[in-house]
Scaffold this motif. Structure first.
Motif, short mmCIF file in Angstrom:
data_model
loop_
_atom_site.label_atom_id
_atom_site.label_comp_id
_atom_site.label_asym_id
_atom_site.label_seq_id
_atom_site.Cartn_x
_atom_site.Cartn_y
_atom_site.Cartn_z
N LYS A 25 -1.46 25.84 60.52
CA LYS A 25 -2.90 26.05 60.34
C LYS A 25 -3.57 24.72 59.94
O LYS A 25 -2.89 23.78 59.53
CB LYS A 25 -3.12 27.10 59.25
N PRO A 26 -4.91 24.65 60.01
CA PRO A 26 -5.61 23.43 59.58
C PRO A 26 -5.39 23.16 58.09
O PRO A 26 -5.24 24.10 57.30
CB PRO A 26 -7.09 23.75 59.84
N LYS A 71 -0.12 18.64 57.81
CA LYS A 71 0.69 18.18 58.96
C LYS A 71 0.66 16.66 59.10
O LYS A 71 1.69 16.01 59.27
CB LYS A 71 0.19 18.83 60.28
N LEU A 109 -6.45 8.96 58.70
CA LEU A 109 -6.10 10.12 59.52
C LEU A 109 -5.90 11.41 58.73
O LEU A 109 -5.90 12.50 59.29
CB LEU A 109 -4.84 9.83 60.35
N VAL A 110 -5.70 11.28 57.40
CA VAL A 110 -5.52 12.47 56.56
C VAL A 110 -6.87 12.80 55.95
O VAL A 110 -7.59 11.89 55.52
CB VAL A 110 -4.49 12.18 55.43
N LEU A 151 -11.05 17.94 55.07
CA LEU A 151 -11.77 18.93 55.88
C LEU A 151 -10.87 19.46 56.98
O LEU A 151 -10.07 18.71 57.55
CB LEU A 151 -13.02 18.29 56.52
N HIS A 172 -9.47 20.59 60.60
CA HIS A 172 -9.58 20.01 61.94
C HIS A 172 -9.91 18.52 61.93
O HIS A 172 -10.66 18.02 62.76
CB HIS A 172 -10.60 20.79 62.81
N GLN A 173 -9.34 17.84 60.97
CA GLN A 173 -9.41 16.38 60.95
C GLN A 173 -8.73 15.83 62.21
O GLN A 173 -9.21 14.91 62.83
CB GLN A 173 -8.69 15.88 59.69
N GLY A 216 -4.76 21.71 64.09
CA GLY A 216 -4.47 22.96 63.39
C GLY A 216 -4.88 24.17 64.19
O GLY A 216 -5.89 24.15 64.92
N LEU A 251 1.61 21.29 43.82
CA LEU A 251 0.42 21.94 43.27
C LEU A 251 0.76 23.23 42.52
O LEU A 251 1.79 23.86 42.79
CB LEU A 251 -0.57 22.24 44.42
N1 LIG Z 1 -1.42 17.92 46.57
C1 LIG Z 1 -1.06 17.79 47.85
N2 LIG Z 1 -2.00 17.61 48.79
C2 LIG Z 1 -1.59 17.48 50.07
C3 LIG Z 1 -0.23 17.54 50.46
N3 LIG Z 1 -0.16 17.40 51.80
C4 LIG Z 1 -1.43 17.24 52.22
N4 LIG Z 1 -2.30 17.28 51.19
C5 LIG Z 1 -3.76 17.17 51.23
O1 LIG Z 1 -4.24 18.23 52.04
C6 LIG Z 1 -5.36 17.78 52.82
C7 LIG Z 1 -5.06 17.98 54.29
O2 LIG Z 1 -4.00 17.11 54.68
P1 LIG Z 1 -3.78 16.73 56.21
O3 LIG Z 1 -2.46 16.04 56.29
O4 LIG Z 1 -4.97 16.06 56.77
O5 LIG Z 1 -3.64 18.21 56.80
P2 LIG Z 1 -3.57 18.65 58.33
O6 LIG Z 1 -2.72 19.87 58.38
O7 LIG Z 1 -3.16 17.52 59.18
O8 LIG Z 1 -5.09 19.04 58.59
P3 LIG Z 1 -5.87 19.15 60.02
O9 LIG Z 1 -5.59 17.93 60.81
O10 LIG Z 1 -7.30 19.23 59.61
O11 LIG Z 1 -5.38 20.41 60.66
C8 LIG Z 1 -5.60 16.32 52.44
O12 LIG Z 1 -6.57 16.28 51.43
C9 LIG Z 1 -4.23 15.88 51.89
O13 LIG Z 1 -4.32 14.82 50.96
C10 LIG Z 1 0.75 17.73 49.42
O14 LIG Z 1 1.96 17.79 49.62
N5 LIG Z 1 0.27 17.87 48.15
#
Ligand SMILES: Nc1nc2c(ncn2[C@@H]2O[C@H](COP(=O)(O)OP(=O)(O)OP(=O)(O)O)[C@@H](O)[C@H]2O)c(=O)[nH]1
Ligand SMILES: [Mg+2]
Length: 204
Positions: free
Chosen positions: A9-10, A14, A55-56, A59, A61-62, A89, A163
């Motif tokens: 999911k978003p 990932k 890239l992280v 929001l 759907h980044q 996502g 968390l």
């Molecule tokens: N505390 C914590 N935050 C995390 C962790 N993994 C990711 N995040 C946070 O979660 C948010 C989303 O992380 P992404 O890696 O961009 O997630 P994604 O699944 O790729 O999101 P989309 O590309 O939007 O689908 C960011 O603010 C990250 O810093 C983790 O293991 N612990």
């Protein structure tokens, strides 16, 4: 070269998982190939910290295209490589933005070309639901596991274990996905990435 797709999911982490794994494996500069849903591609080299910053994102759907990088594993005297693919996502509903819909379709079709599937679930979020509740058959994660799980090389990563409430979420994920390999991870602190690396290597 074998392909490992990272999906879920978003906002489950990932992209941070993919970049965190590259960082854990001591990749300093990463070469990322982007292929948009229309098939147009380009690549860019980043220092790892810049890639994470750009890239992280918090929001949903980044990530709106396939983003892949190559990882090398030392194996005896030789080496093995894998293409690690970060994806858009997936959601249960039909998204109102046509580009995001196309990007989600691109994620789904990329599953077929992958020999290894890492399905990321947010354990912190799973911990917010009541402990007795299990995921229903219509939940996207249940459907993804049913679709990708029977193939070899599949595992679930329960992410965001740093968390509060994530341990509770991990129990719920384990109960909802019995029979599947579940790896607890914090992509943020890099805990659990050793096991993710091992999962990928074992399936090469
Ligand atoms: N505390 C914590 N935050 C995390 C962790 N993994 C990711 N995040 C946070 O979660 C948010 C989303 O992380 P992404 O890696 O961009 O997630 P994604 O699944 O790729 O999101 P989309 O590309 O939007 O689908 C960011 O603010 C990250 O810093 C983790 O293991 N612990
Ligand atoms: Mg992303």
């Amino acid at each position: 070269m074998k392909r490992c797709i990272v999906l879920g999911k978003p906002n489950v982490g990932k992209t941070l998982l993919v970049l965190g794994l590259a960082d854990y494996m001591k990749v300093k500069d990463i070469d990322i190939s982007f292929v948009d849903p229309g098939g147009v591609g380009y690549s860019r080299k980043y220092p790892i910290d810049v890639a994470i910053r750009e890239l992280v994102g918090a929001l949903p759907h980044q990530t709106k295209c396939l983003q892949s990088l190559t990882l090398e594993f030392r194996a005896g005297k030789g080496k093995k490589t894998v293409e690690l693919i970060d994806t858009t996502g997936l959601i249960e509903q039909i998204h109102d933005d046509p580009l995001t819909r196309k990007a989600m379709a691109q994620t789904l079709s990329a599953i077929r070309g992958a020999q290894i599937v890492i399905h990321v679930i947010d354990a912190h979020q799973a911990g917010q639901a009541s402990l007795s509740s299990q995921l229903t058959e219509t939940d996207l994660d249940t459907q993804l596991a049913a679709f990708a799980g029977p193939r070899g090389g599949y595992c679930i990563v329960a992410n965001k274990m740093d968390l509060p409430g994530a341990k509770r979420g991990l129990s719920r994920i384990r109960r909802s996905f019995t029979g599947y390999k579940v790896i607890p991870v914090s992509a943020a602190t890099r805990d659990g990435l050793k096991e993710v690396r091992r999962h990928v290597l074992c399936n090469l």
